[in-house]
Design a protein around this motif. Sequence first.
Motif, PDB file in Angstrom:
ATOM      1  N   GLY A   1       0.954 -42.331  10.388  1.00 29.02           N
ATOM      2  CA  GLY A   1      -0.467 -42.680  10.433  1.00 29.02           C
ATOM      3  C   GLY A   1      -1.081 -42.316  11.777  1.00 29.02           C
ATOM      4  N   LEU A   2      -0.362 -42.579  12.853  1.00 27.17           N
ATOM      5  CA  LEU A   2      -0.863 -42.204  14.179  1.00 27.17           C
ATOM      6  C   LEU A   2      -0.930 -40.683  14.337  1.00 27.17           C
ATOM      7  CD1 LEU A   2       0.943 -44.793  16.481  1.00 27.17           C
ATOM      8  CD2 LEU A   2      -1.389 -44.865  15.586  1.00 27.17           C
ATOM      9  N   ILE A   3       0.031 -39.982  13.750  1.00 28.61           N
ATOM     10  CA  ILE A   3       0.005 -38.514  13.804  1.00 28.61           C
ATOM     11  C   ILE A   3      -1.199 -37.984  13.043  1.00 28.61           C
ATOM     12  CG2 ILE A   3       1.226 -36.447  13.007  1.00 28.61           C
ATOM     13  CD1 ILE A   3       3.845 -38.001  13.673  1.00 28.61           C
ATOM     14  N   PHE A   4      -1.523 -38.590  11.899  1.00 26.53           N
ATOM     15  CA  PHE A   4      -2.719 -38.176  11.158  1.00 26.53           C
ATOM     16  C   PHE A   4      -3.982 -38.412  11.983  1.00 26.53           C
ATOM     17  CE2 PHE A   4      -0.361 -38.646   6.999  1.00 26.53           C
ATOM     18  CZ  PHE A   4      -0.425 -37.305   6.691  1.00 26.53           C
ATOM     19  N   LEU A   5      -4.032 -39.518  12.715  1.00 23.68           N
ATOM     20  CA  LEU A   5      -5.195 -39.771  13.574  1.00 23.68           C
ATOM     21  C   LEU A   5      -5.314 -38.687  14.640  1.00 23.68           C
ATOM     22  CD1 LEU A   5      -5.060 -43.634  14.026  1.00 23.68           C
ATOM     23  CD2 LEU A   5      -6.646 -42.313  12.643  1.00 23.68           C
ATOM     24  N   GLY A   6      -4.198 -38.225  15.147  1.00 21.02           N
ATOM     25  CA  GLY A   6      -4.216 -37.118  16.110  1.00 21.02           C
ATOM     26  C   GLY A   6      -4.619 -35.800  15.455  1.00 21.02           C
ATOM     27  N   GLY A   7      -4.345 -35.659  14.159  1.00 25.33           N
ATOM     28  CA  GLY A   7      -4.718 -34.436  13.445  1.00 25.33           C
ATOM     29  C   GLY A   7      -6.223 -34.226  13.403  1.00 25.33           C
ATOM     30  N   GLY A   8      -6.990 -35.297  13.327  1.00 21.87           N
ATOM     31  CA  GLY A   8      -8.451 -35.164  13.374  1.00 21.87           C
ATOM     32  C   GLY A   8      -8.912 -34.628  14.716  1.00 21.87           C
ATOM     33  N   ALA A   9      -8.259 -35.061  15.768  1.00 21.02           N
ATOM     34  CA  ALA A   9      -8.606 -34.564  17.104  1.00 21.02           C
ATOM     35  C   ALA A   9      -8.232 -33.091  17.244  1.00 21.02           C
ATOM     36  CB  ALA A   9      -7.911 -35.397  18.170  1.00 21.02           C
ATOM     37  N   VAL A  10      -7.139 -32.683  16.639  1.00 15.59           N
ATOM     38  CA  VAL A  10      -6.749 -31.270  16.682  1.00 15.59           C
ATOM     39  C   VAL A  10      -7.777 -30.419  15.926  1.00 15.59           C
ATOM     40  CG1 VAL A  10      -4.994 -29.624  15.913  1.00 15.59           C
ATOM     41  CG2 VAL A  10      -4.311 -31.735  17.024  1.00 15.59           C
ATOM     42  N   GLY A  11      -8.286 -30.930  14.807  1.00 14.49           N
ATOM     43  CA  GLY A  11      -9.337 -30.215  14.080  1.00 14.49           C
ATOM     44  C   GLY A  11     -10.584 -30.034  14.928  1.00 14.49           C
ATOM     45  N   LEU A  12     -10.964 -31.074  15.674  1.00 20.55           N
ATOM     46  CA  LEU A  12     -12.112 -30.967  16.576  1.00 20.55           C
ATOM     47  C   LEU A  12     -11.824 -29.963  17.690  1.00 20.55           C
ATOM     48  CD1 LEU A  12     -14.915 -31.899  17.461  1.00 20.55           C
ATOM     49  CD2 LEU A  12     -13.815 -33.785  18.673  1.00 20.55           C
ATOM     50  N   LEU A  13     -10.600 -29.940  18.184  1.00 22.80           N
ATOM     51  CA  LEU A  13     -10.218 -28.980  19.224  1.00 22.80           C
ATOM     52  C   LEU A  13     -10.342 -27.549  18.725  1.00 22.80           C
ATOM     53  CD1 LEU A  13      -8.930 -28.435  22.051  1.00 22.80           C
ATOM     54  CD2 LEU A  13      -6.746 -28.445  20.848  1.00 22.80           C
ATOM     55  N   PHE A  14      -9.853 -27.266  17.513  1.00 23.53           N
ATOM     56  CA  PHE A  14      -9.956 -25.917  16.963  1.00 23.53           C
ATOM     57  C   PHE A  14     -11.405 -25.509  16.740  1.00 23.53           C
ATOM     58  CE2 PHE A  14      -5.460 -26.071  15.013  1.00 23.53           C
ATOM     59  CZ  PHE A  14      -4.922 -25.617  16.199  1.00 23.53           C
ATOM     60  N   ALA A  15     -12.239 -26.446  16.306  1.00 20.16           N
ATOM     61  CA  ALA A  15     -13.663 -26.137  16.151  1.00 20.16           C
ATOM     62  C   ALA A  15     -14.270 -25.791  17.512  1.00 20.16           C
ATOM     63  CB  ALA A  15     -14.396 -27.316  15.524  1.00 20.16           C
ATOM     64  N   GLY A  16     -13.881 -26.514  18.548  1.00 17.84           N
ATOM     65  CA  GLY A  16     -14.373 -26.218  19.895  1.00 17.84           C
ATOM     66  C   GLY A  16     -13.920 -24.860  20.390  1.00 17.84           C
ATOM     67  N   VAL A  17     -12.701 -24.477  20.054  1.00 17.61           N
ATOM     68  CA  VAL A  17     -12.214 -23.147  20.439  1.00 17.61           C
ATOM     69  C   VAL A  17     -13.044 -22.072  19.749  1.00 17.61           C
ATOM     70  CG1 VAL A  17     -10.254 -21.564  20.204  1.00 17.61           C
ATOM     71  CG2 VAL A  17      -9.876 -23.902  20.991  1.00 17.61           C
ATOM     72  N   GLY A  18     -13.374 -22.285  18.489  1.00 20.00           N
ATOM     73  CA  GLY A  18     -14.233 -21.334  17.780  1.00 20.00           C
ATOM     74  C   GLY A  18     -15.613 -21.233  18.400  1.00 20.00           C
ATOM     75  N   VAL A  19     -16.165 -22.366  18.821  1.00 17.18           N
ATOM     76  CA  VAL A  19     -17.476 -22.380  19.465  1.00 17.18           C
ATOM     77  C   VAL A  19     -17.417 -21.621  20.793  1.00 17.18           C
ATOM     78  CG1 VAL A  19     -19.170 -23.894  20.581  1.00 17.18           C
ATOM     79  CG2 VAL A  19     -18.261 -24.483  18.346  1.00 17.18           C
ATOM     80  N   MET A  20     -16.360 -21.808  21.544  1.00 16.31           N
ATOM     81  CA  MET A  20     -16.223 -21.095  22.821  1.00 16.31           C
ATOM     82  C   MET A  20     -16.080 -19.592  22.597  1.00 16.31           C
ATOM     83  SD  MET A  20     -16.677 -23.329  25.052  1.00 16.31           S
ATOM     84  CE  MET A  20     -16.225 -22.484  26.533  1.00 16.31           C
TER      85      MET A  20
END
Length: 127
Positions: free
Chosen positions: A23-42
């Motif tokens: 469950g904690l790993i899944f919570l971290g997965g949402g943050a990884v999704g936001l990170l990848f979106a930020g990389v795309g924006v950059m």
Amino acid sequence: MLVALIWLGLAAPTGIHPFFYFGLIFLGGGAVGLLFAGVGVMAVRSRVPTTADLRFFQGIRRLVLAMWLCAVVADALGILVVLAIAGGQGSTPLGASTLTVAFATAAVTVICAGITSTVMRRVLPTA
């Protein structure tokens, strides 16, 4: 990731349900999704829209939408798993206030990913 899972499994105190850490790993997965979106924006930031780059921009539009959906699904699964463990058998090593902060952070992650997706889909040129 496999090393992190093995480490969590070996370092877990006794009496803790093993799915709690998933469950904690899944919570971290949402943050990884936001990170990848930020990389795309950059990646988009340094490009000037030309007709040759339309496929690139369409790919980034799909990327930020996919990462927002990934953040929603991962955080929802993480919250559901942690709540199921906390309310069912087994105990959690985190207190109620810490879990509240984790859930609030997951909500903020989903909101930020949604804002990123909405803004980038409006800003980037379409076909």
